[in-house]
Design a protein around this motif. Structure first.
Motif, mmCIF file in Angstrom:
data_model
loop_
_atom_site.group_PDB
_atom_site.id
_atom_site.type_symbol
_atom_site.label_atom_id
_atom_site.label_comp_id
_atom_site.label_asym_id
_atom_site.label_seq_id
_atom_site.Cartn_x
_atom_site.Cartn_y
_atom_site.Cartn_z
ATOM 1 N N LYS A 160 45.110 38.454 35.094
ATOM 2 C CA LYS A 160 45.489 38.509 33.685
ATOM 3 C C LYS A 160 44.501 37.786 32.779
ATOM 4 N N ASP A 161 44.134 38.463 31.718
ATOM 5 C CA ASP A 161 43.426 37.848 30.604
ATOM 6 C C ASP A 161 44.499 37.538 29.569
ATOM 7 N N HIS A 162 45.069 36.330 29.669
ATOM 8 C CA HIS A 162 46.180 35.976 28.782
ATOM 9 C C HIS A 162 45.741 35.892 27.331
ATOM 10 N N VAL A 163 44.504 35.470 27.109
ATOM 11 C CA VAL A 163 44.013 35.318 25.743
ATOM 12 C C VAL A 163 44.049 36.649 25.004
ATOM 13 N N ASN A 164 43.641 37.706 25.701
ATOM 14 C CA ASN A 164 43.577 39.038 25.083
ATOM 15 C C ASN A 164 44.732 39.948 25.486
ATOM 16 N N LYS A 165 45.760 39.372 26.120
ATOM 17 C CA LYS A 165 46.952 40.122 26.537
ATOM 18 C C LYS A 165 46.590 41.406 27.282
ATOM 19 N N THR A 166 45.716 41.242 28.268
ATOM 20 C CA THR A 166 45.225 42.367 29.057
ATOM 21 C C THR A 166 45.409 42.071 30.539
ATOM 22 N N ILE A 167 45.846 43.082 31.281
ATOM 23 C CA ILE A 167 45.992 42.964 32.731
ATOM 24 C C ILE A 167 44.961 43.866 33.399
ATOM 25 N N TYR A 168 44.242 43.323 34.361
ATOM 26 C CA TYR A 168 43.300 44.087 35.177
ATOM 27 C C TYR A 168 43.912 44.252 36.568
ATOM 28 N N ALA A 169 43.836 45.449 37.103
ATOM 29 C CA ALA A 169 44.479 45.688 38.393
ATOM 30 C C ALA A 169 43.776 46.789 39.173
ATOM 31 N N ALA A 170 43.456 46.477 40.425
ATOM 32 C CA ALA A 170 42.933 47.483 41.351
ATOM 33 C C ALA A 170 44.123 48.190 41.988
ATOM 34 N N LEU A 171 44.221 49.484 41.798
ATOM 35 C CA LEU A 171 45.350 50.235 42.328
ATOM 36 C C LEU A 171 45.264 50.326 43.846
ATOM 37 N N SER A 172 46.417 50.186 44.493
ATOM 38 C CA SER A 172 46.476 50.225 45.951
ATOM 39 C C SER A 172 47.916 50.444 46.356
ATOM 40 N N GLN A 173 48.169 50.433 47.645
ATOM 41 C CA GLN A 173 49.537 50.547 48.150
ATOM 42 C C GLN A 173 50.416 49.434 47.577
#
Length: 327
Positions: A160-173
């Motif tokens: 999470k980039d809390h400052v910019n209210k952004t979530i980064y996520a690698a999709l997987s099972q």
């Protein structure tokens, strides 16, 4: 559903938006090779050590890390639990089943493996956090997704980039897109940057936090595991507001991506990482990171080698506000 609160809540309690100043850690008293998670975690390895020695070594590493973090000025809540018939060999990695917010919300998540689902003990942890002086004002859960066979393993699969209210996520099972976007809506984060990854085996990265870390003003990422058609977009998104430190797949294997910036009780920044990661960073990368906080390496080689997770996985961030004491 819990409404997101646009506020200066973090400032009120002397804590930055991005960095926690308190973490939950769970003693590895049942630690061992987890065959259930090994199906998609290529970072796990079986060893010839007997089970007693493995647990002893893991506990030694755990205690040294707790002591080191406390010396550095981080509040550590040790969450112990009673043993029962269902063993939880990965309980030392609590960041996968819960998360907290500055507004006082406590979330639980759907874990992919049965013996990891047994780790989810929300009320017991809430009681421990309350005793440690933190306030929970609302509880929510995404475990309903288990009924659909969908999983979302908290800050293992989300960085999470809390400052910019952004979530980064690698999709997987272990990271289902619908559940991911549902969670983002619940906490009021307006951007989700999800992407594919591939290891040399062709399998995806099992948890985003082994190949990516985000601090207040920096981001560590292994861009080479992201397909070219998505890579540029992800890196550019990070580079808009962060100093990007790109690491190699070889460095990922030494857990250079599995690091966490924290804040001390005095407001200073530190970056927790394993000794393996510290040794694998280049001198130039260490210099870059050290401008963002004091580097705190811990030897967790037993836990890394057998469990397939490292220092960041062992830290459940606590953003909950402090309880206001009545006069």
């Amino acid at each position: 559903m819990i409404a997101s609160i646009e506020s200066t809540e973090s400032a009120r309690f002397g804590q930055s938006v991005q960095n926690a100043n308190c973490v939950v850690m769970v003693p590895p008293k049942e630690f061992g090779f987890n065959a259930q998670t090994a199906a998609d975690n290529e970072f796990q390895h079986q060893v010839t050590l007997d089970a007693k020695s493995v647990k002893h070594n893991a506990m030694t590493e755990f205690k040294a890390m707790v002591a080191g973090l406390r010396r550095a000025g981080i509040q550590v809540v040790e969450f112990d639990y009673p043993l029962d018939a269902s063993e939880t060999p990965d309980a030392v990695f609590p960041n996968n089943w819960f998360s907290t917010t500055h507004e006082g919300a406590f979330y639980t998540f759907p874990m992919a493996c049965n013996n990891r689902q047994q780790e989810v003990r929300p009320q017991a942890l809430i009681d421990s956090l309350t005793a440690a002086g933190r306030k929970v004002v609302a509880v929510d859960s995404l475990t309903k997704y288990l009924d659909q066979g969908a999983f979302l393993e908290s800050t293992g699969v989300m960085v999470k980039d809390h400052v910019n209210k952004t979530i980064y996520a690698a999709l997987s099972q272990r990271c289902e897109r619908e559940a991911l976007e549902d969670y983002a809506r619940r906490i009021g984060y307006h951007r989700v940057v999800s992407f594919q990854t591939a290891l040399p085996s062709g399998q995806p990265i099992y948890h985003t936090n082994v190949m990516m870390a985000i601090g207040e003003h920096f981001a560590v990422i292994c861009s080479e595991v992201i397909p070219e058609y998505e890579r540029r977009f992800v890196v550019k998104s990070l580079a808009n507001t962060k100093q990007v430190i790109d690491i190699t797949l070889e460095q990922v294997n030494q857990f250079c991506g599995n690091i966490l910036q924290l804040e001390t009780v005095n407001g200073d920044k530190v970056i927790a990482m394993s000794q393996s990661a510290f040794d694998a960073f280049t001198p130039a990368q260490k210099q870059q990171l050290s401008t963002h906080g004091k580097l705190l390496p811990f030897d967790v080689s037993t836990i890394e080698n057998i469990g397939g997770g490292s220092v960041r996985c062992m830290l459940g961030e606590v953003f909950l506000p402090a309880r206001v004491q009545s006069l």
